[in-house]
Write a protein that holds these residues in place. Structure first.
Motif, PDB file in Angstrom:
ATOM      1  N   TYR A 132       0.850  -1.206   0.000  1.00 17.26           N
ATOM      2  CA  TYR A 132       0.000   0.000   0.000  1.00 17.26           C
ATOM      3  C   TYR A 132       0.877   1.245   0.000  1.00 17.26           C
ATOM      4  N   GLY A 133       1.908   1.240   0.837  1.00 16.32           N
ATOM      5  CA  GLY A 133       2.785   2.402   0.891  1.00 16.32           C
ATOM      6  C   GLY A 133       3.583   2.570  -0.388  1.00 16.32           C
ATOM      7  N   THR A 134       4.164   1.455  -0.874  1.00 14.58           N
ATOM      8  CA  THR A 134       5.019   1.566  -2.063  1.00 14.58           C
ATOM      9  C   THR A 134       4.209   1.843  -3.324  1.00 14.58           C
ATOM     10  N   SER A 135       2.899   1.529  -3.337  1.00 18.26           N
ATOM     11  CA  SER A 135       2.063   1.852  -4.507  1.00 18.26           C
ATOM     12  C   SER A 135       1.518   3.270  -4.457  1.00 18.26           C
ATOM     13  N   SER A 136       1.686   3.918  -3.323  1.00 24.71           N
ATOM     14  CA  SER A 136       1.197   5.292  -3.190  1.00 24.71           C
ATOM     15  C   SER A 136       2.273   6.257  -3.686  1.00 24.71           C
ATOM     16  N   ALA A 137       1.875   7.226  -4.515  1.00 30.64           N
ATOM     17  CA  ALA A 137       2.867   8.145  -5.093  1.00 30.64           C
ATOM     18  C   ALA A 137       3.513   9.039  -4.036  1.00 30.64           C
ATOM     19  N   SER A 138       2.930   9.124  -2.829  1.00 29.91           N
ATOM     20  CA  SER A 138       3.591   9.870  -1.747  1.00 29.91           C
ATOM     21  C   SER A 138       4.467   8.943  -0.906  1.00 29.91           C
ATOM     22  N   ALA A 198       0.177  12.312  -2.875  1.00 28.35           N
ATOM     23  CA  ALA A 198      -0.803  11.674  -1.980  1.00 28.35           C
ATOM     24  C   ALA A 198      -2.143  11.537  -2.691  1.00 28.35           C
ATOM     25  N   GLY A 199      -2.690  10.335  -2.668  1.00 22.41           N
ATOM     26  CA  GLY A 199      -3.985  10.088  -3.308  1.00 22.41           C
ATOM     27  C   GLY A 199      -3.867   9.375  -4.639  1.00 22.41           C
ATOM     28  N   VAL A 200      -2.655   9.289  -5.185  1.00 26.87           N
ATOM     29  CA  VAL A 200      -2.457   8.562  -6.450  1.00 26.87           C
ATOM     30  C   VAL A 200      -1.842   7.200  -6.138  1.00 26.87           C
ATOM     31  N   MET A 201      -2.514   6.143  -6.584  1.00 28.51           N
ATOM     32  CA  MET A 201      -1.992   4.788  -6.409  1.00 28.51           C
ATOM     33  C   MET A 201      -1.567   4.282  -7.783  1.00 28.51           C
ATOM     34  N   HIS A 202      -0.344   3.808  -7.918  1.00 31.97           N
ATOM     35  CA  HIS A 202       0.091   3.201  -9.183  1.00 31.97           C
ATOM     36  C   HIS A 202       1.194   2.178  -8.908  1.00 31.97           C
ATOM     37  N   PRO A 203       1.093   0.992  -9.515  1.00 30.73           N
ATOM     38  CA  PRO A 203       2.118  -0.030  -9.260  1.00 30.73           C
ATOM     39  C   PRO A 203       3.480   0.298  -9.880  1.00 30.73           C
ATOM     40  N   LEU A 204       3.511   1.160 -10.894  1.00 33.74           N
ATOM     41  CA  LEU A 204       4.795   1.416 -11.573  1.00 33.74           C
ATOM     42  C   LEU A 204       5.511   2.620 -10.973  1.00 33.74           C
ATOM     43  N   ALA A 205       6.796   2.427 -10.660  1.00 31.82           N
ATOM     44  CA  ALA A 205       7.586   3.489 -10.025  1.00 31.82           C
ATOM     45  C   ALA A 205       7.644   4.743 -10.895  1.00 31.82           C
ATOM     46  N   SER A 206       7.743   4.574 -12.223  1.00 33.86           N
ATOM     47  CA  SER A 206       7.855   5.748 -13.099  1.00 33.86           C
ATOM     48  C   SER A 206       6.578   6.593 -13.046  1.00 33.86           C
ATOM     49  N   LYS A 207       5.431   5.940 -12.964  1.00 38.07           N
ATOM     50  CA  LYS A 207       4.151   6.677 -12.913  1.00 38.07           C
ATOM     51  C   LYS A 207       3.984   7.382 -11.573  1.00 38.07           C
ATOM     52  N   ARG A 208       4.482   6.741 -10.516  1.00 42.44           N
ATOM     53  CA  ARG A 208       4.383   7.383  -9.198  1.00 42.44           C
ATOM     54  C   ARG A 208       5.276   8.641  -9.157  1.00 42.44           C
ATOM     55  N   ALA A 209       6.452   8.518  -9.764  1.00 45.69           N
ATOM     56  CA  ALA A 209       7.371   9.665  -9.782  1.00 45.69           C
ATOM     57  C   ALA A 209       6.729  10.819 -10.548  1.00 45.69           C
ATOM     58  N   GLU A 210       6.081  10.506 -11.675  1.00 46.26           N
ATOM     59  CA  GLU A 210       5.392  11.547 -12.466  1.00 46.26           C
ATOM     60  C   GLU A 210       4.314  12.222 -11.626  1.00 46.26           C
ATOM     61  N   ALA A 211       3.524  11.397 -10.932  1.00 52.23           N
ATOM     62  CA  ALA A 211       2.401  11.937 -10.150  1.00 52.23           C
ATOM     63  C   ALA A 211       2.889  12.820  -9.018  1.00 52.23           C
ATOM     64  N   SER A 212       3.976  12.433  -8.369  1.00 52.58           N
ATOM     65  CA  SER A 212       4.414  13.248  -7.229  1.00 52.58           C
ATOM     66  C   SER A 212       5.083  14.536  -7.709  1.00 52.58           C
ATOM     67  N   LYS A 213       5.594  14.522  -8.948  1.00 57.11           N
ATOM     68  CA  LYS A 213       6.188  15.754  -9.491  1.00 57.11           C
ATOM     69  C   LYS A 213       5.128  16.681 -10.063  1.00 57.11           C
ATOM     70  N   ALA A 214       3.993  16.095 -10.502  1.00 53.13           N
ATOM     71  CA  ALA A 214       3.010  16.826 -11.294  1.00 53.13           C
ATOM     72  C   ALA A 214       2.547  18.134 -10.638  1.00 53.13           C
ATOM     73  N   SER A 215       2.211  18.072  -9.362  1.00 54.96           N
ATOM     74  CA  SER A 215       1.758  19.290  -8.701  1.00 54.96           C
ATOM     75  C   SER A 215       1.796  19.090  -7.196  1.00 54.96           C
ATOM     76  N   ASP A 216       1.621  20.167  -6.485  1.00 51.78           N
ATOM     77  CA  ASP A 216       1.578  20.079  -5.039  1.00 51.78           C
ATOM     78  C   ASP A 216       0.228  19.566  -4.565  1.00 51.78           C
ATOM     79  N   ARG A 217      -0.761  19.729  -5.426  1.00 56.93           N
ATOM     80  CA  ARG A 217      -2.088  19.270  -5.028  1.00 56.93           C
ATOM     81  C   ARG A 217      -2.633  18.412  -6.145  1.00 56.93           C
ATOM     82  N   VAL A 218      -2.886  17.133  -5.840  1.00 56.78           N
ATOM     83  CA  VAL A 218      -3.307  16.224  -6.900  1.00 56.78           C
ATOM     84  C   VAL A 218      -4.761  15.809  -6.758  1.00 56.78           C
ATOM     85  N   LEU A 219      -5.403  16.167  -5.650  1.00 59.53           N
ATOM     86  CA  LEU A 219      -6.823  15.795  -5.521  1.00 59.53           C
ATOM     87  C   LEU A 219      -7.694  17.016  -5.641  1.00 59.53           C
TER      88      LEU A 219
END
Ligand SMILES: [Fe+2]
Length: 404
Positions: free
Chosen positions: A154-160, A383-404
């Motif tokens: 759960y933690g490792t799939s979360s982009a935060s 926080a709030g983005v779940m993705h199994p792939l590390a590259s997608k999580r990195a994109e999501a956490s870089k995308a913005s300060d607020r993702v929800l």
């Protein structure tokens, strides 16, 4: 995947639960030991190319495959630590004594019915997010980067990297059943929250996860660690030169755990549904654990069969452990809360708990969470983005300060 299969998967996920029978899992189109890199590239690792592979796994991910049936029969007869001690939450000193001796302890009834229902709902919701991302080719699911098939964190799939933005997790930091035991284990109430996540496996996770520790203890002998060991009853004995003698040094390292994780049990752990395995007394072993190829059978069977739903296992994260095959028709989820010892500075902690969540917590939990709390108005990246792939999580956490 065909349209019919897509519709079937959609309806499977609609009713997803993490306790009791479910049609989820058992994807025969996912070969044993297949792993993915950070971009989702597949590698069949059953020839031992990737170190996480289980060379003894059945050859097909099919419920009634003869290899699976043989493993199931073996586990039915032999799986589980004989005489596993299970404490009650009121047995605070006994629980701490077993923890310091073995490097882990199982305690029943940590969660009441409402808390268990809340976390089961949260676990099912987060898992649905993960599994709703399409798998490659004809596979039902996408795997998680670096993990064996049908296994997710759960933690490792979360982009935060944590689940502290979710009340199902954040509300479990300070429970009347867990806090007194944590204080007894740490010898102080000044421990801090490091994170919260946990792992799960789907039915059909036929491979053993390799034995490992969750963290390396540098075994620094700080003043605060010595004090903490003293508070836990370690007598400070010196050698002829006035230095702490070797048995005392060893005791300090054994007793003063650098971190403690509690994994909570969402469904009774059985011989069949992937109970976690724990190797008693390995919390200060300096040698690395055996590889999957070398692991003896008794270690593979050293599992926490019998831990009931609502229980938890307090783990010294140094203790050798690993996930085991889930040959049942039930998801095995073990969400967790992770604590760092009182002597730790704020260095390395990530601010993954939104301020609004922190405000809802008890005064003790607010103190415990001070190093992971974000500032008011700042949403933790990813926080709030779940993705199994590390590259997608990195994109999501870089995308913005607020993702929800
Ligand atoms: Fe682990």
């Amino acid at each position: 995947m065909t349209e019919t299969n897509k519709r079937k998967l959609h309806s499977e996920l609609e009713g997803l639960i993490v306790h009791g029978e479910t049609p989820v899992g058992w994807d025969e189109n996912t070969p044993p030991n297949e792993t993915l890199d950070q971009y989702g590239n597949l590698s069949a690792s059953n020839r031992g190319v990737v170190p996480v592979a289980d060379p003894r796994s059945p050859s097909r991910r099919v419920y009634d495959d003869p290899g699976v049936e043989a493993l199931r029969e073996h586990l039915r007869q032999h799986n589980g630590i004989r005489g596993l001690e299970i404490c009650e939450p009121t047995e605070i000193k006994r629980a701490a004594r077993i923890f310091h001796r073995d490097g882990f302890v199982v305690v029943a009834d940590l969660l009441n019915a409402e808390q268990l229902a809340r976390w089961r709902e949260g676990c099912a919701r987060a898992l649905r997010d993960i599994l709703s991302i399409s798998g490659q080719g004809n596979r039902k699911y996408i795997g998680e980067t670096g993990r064996l098939p049908h296994r997710y964190g759960y933690g490792t799939s979360s982009a935060s990297r944590q689940m502290l933005h979710d009340l199902a997790w954040a509300s479990m930091v300070d429970l009347p059943t867990t806090t007194p035991i944590l204080i007894e284990i740490f010898g102080s109430s000044d421990y801090r929250l490091w994170g919260s996540g946990g792992d799960l496996c789907l039915p059909g996770a036929i491979e053993y996860q390799h034995l490992h520790s969750d963290g390396k203890d540098a075994q620094h002998l700080s003043e605060s660690r010595i004090k903490r060991a003293e508070a836990l009853g370690v007598e400070l004995k010196t050698d002829s030169e006035g230095n702490l003698d070797v048995p005392t040094l060893k005791l300090i390292m054994e007793m003063a755990a650098p971190s403690v994780t509690i994994n909570f049990v969402m469904s009774d752990l059985t011989w069949e549904n992937g109970p976690i395995r724990q190797l008693p007394g390995t919390h200060t072993v300096q040698q690395p654990p055996p590889t999957s190829a070398d692991e003896p059978e008794w270690m593979r069977l050293s599992t926490l069969v019998g831990a009931p739903a609502g229980a938890g296992v307090f783990r010294d994260v140094r203790t050798w452990h690993g996930a085991t095959p889930n040959l049942s028709r039930e998801v095995r989820a073990l969400p967790n809360v992770e604590y760092a010892a009182p002597s730790r500075s704020s260095e390395g902690f990530k601010k993954t708990m939104p301020h609004e969540i922190w405000e809802t917590l008890t005064p003790h939990a607010q103190k415990v969470c001070e190093f992971v709390k974000a500032e008011p108005g700042v949403w933790p990246p990813g926080a709030g983005v779940m993705h199994p792939l590390a590259s997608k999580r990195a994109e999501a956490s870089k995308a913005s300060d607020r993702v929800l």
